[in-house]
Design a protein around this motif. Sequence first.
Motif, short mmCIF file in Angstrom:
data_model
loop_
_atom_site.label_atom_id
_atom_site.label_comp_id
_atom_site.label_asym_id
_atom_site.label_seq_id
_atom_site.Cartn_x
_atom_site.Cartn_y
_atom_site.Cartn_z
N CYS A 120 77.59 42.26 -14.97
CA CYS A 120 78.68 41.39 -14.56
C CYS A 120 78.66 40.12 -15.39
CB CYS A 120 78.62 41.10 -13.06
SG CYS A 120 77.63 39.66 -12.64
N CYS A 128 79.41 37.03 -14.00
CA CYS A 128 79.56 35.90 -13.06
C CYS A 128 78.62 34.75 -13.41
CB CYS A 128 79.27 36.37 -11.64
SG CYS A 128 80.46 37.58 -11.06
N THR A 182 80.98 35.41 -7.79
CA THR A 182 80.22 36.66 -7.67
C THR A 182 81.16 37.85 -7.70
OG1 THR A 182 80.37 36.80 -5.25
CG2 THR A 182 78.50 35.55 -6.16
N CYS A 183 80.54 39.04 -7.90
CA CYS A 183 81.29 40.28 -7.80
C CYS A 183 80.40 41.27 -7.05
CB CYS A 183 81.66 40.80 -9.18
SG CYS A 183 80.26 41.34 -10.16
N CYS A 239 76.78 41.87 -8.86
CA CYS A 239 75.68 40.91 -8.68
C CYS A 239 75.35 40.69 -7.20
CB CYS A 239 75.96 39.60 -9.41
SG CYS A 239 77.48 38.78 -8.98
#
Length: 377
Positions: free
Chosen positions: A89, A91, A96-97, A100
């Motif tokens: 990711c 981020c 965040t996604c 993570c």
Amino acid sequence: MARRRGPRVPGPQHGNPTLAPAIASVQEVAPRESVRGGDRRKEASPRSSRPARGLPLPAAPAAPHLRPGRRDAAMAAAAVAPPEVLRECGCKGIRTCLICERQRGGDPPWQHPSQKTHRFIYYPDTGWAVGAEESDFEGWAFPFPGVTLIEDFVTREEEAEMVQLMDRDPWKLSQSGRRKQDYGPKVNFRKQKLKMADFRGLPSFSREVVRRMGLYPILEDFQPVEQCNLDYCPERGSAIDPHLDDAWLWGERLVSLSLLAPTVLSMSREAPGSLLLCLAPSGFPEALADSAMAPSRSVPCQEVEVAVPLPRRSLVVLSGGARHQWKHAIHRRHVRARRVGVTFRELSAEFGPGGKQQELGQELLQMALSFQGRPTT
Ligand SMILES: [Zn+2]
């Protein structure tokens, strides 16, 4: 509350319905069932193209191909994101996604933007935002200017071809589970500095798209100098936090094309004060347009979120208050399938004719509209 009207009166048909412009920004049709409730909406069904009342519309564009001879391959559409995108990711900080968040485990240290209390739905046919069904403000409405939605801006074949061409170039990981491809100058917004760097223009497949924009009155003279492709997918939990776009470099109109899947643009505004509401009469939206109504209720601005449904293959233009006052966001829950958003930006007055930086502006425009670009690194 908004009542559904009888079937729409068919308008004049263009010779080539898939390529003829369809515009919906003026009082024209009743809200469609699919738009109600935002979350529950389905992809907009194809609709006939017809000019909006009072708007001069050009003749239907001649059937252009983005790249003649490549359509068959493109038909096999790139609707599936490559698998490697699920490992990493991009981020940073508070963003965040899903990738993570899983890696971090434990209690979520991250915060998702809190839900606004009062949800309104934007109706492109009237330009009003109406209180969501079964909410405190159901049936109450306020004007929401600055959003223009053009449905079926590209055909399915063009959509497939564009995404296929994008997928030939690398996507860069970005914040909040997005991936991106940029075609534009390198910009430091904080220092207000920009460099041409390796910018060689918008990609060739955008030439026709940009030409077509000029056929719509709202986009007459629109000359983009930057294109940003953003890839959202549910597997990464892609989203974008509420934000305003820069206004030093970028101009009045923000233009965004939705490919592969519909979504909802969520608009919010951190401003003191209240919005005045009118009770939308039965027969909305026609009655609303015809009768002058006195506002008779209000709602604190900060508690309001306006959902602007963006159908697949539609083009949305944000300007005025929707560009400068209301922040826009895409919530994770509104990304149900891979979606590619293609945003085009024009220059601000400072970079235009007579502006302090008009020479740089001219250089940028010339490069952008040479359509020889690849994503910048
Ligand atoms: Zn992440």
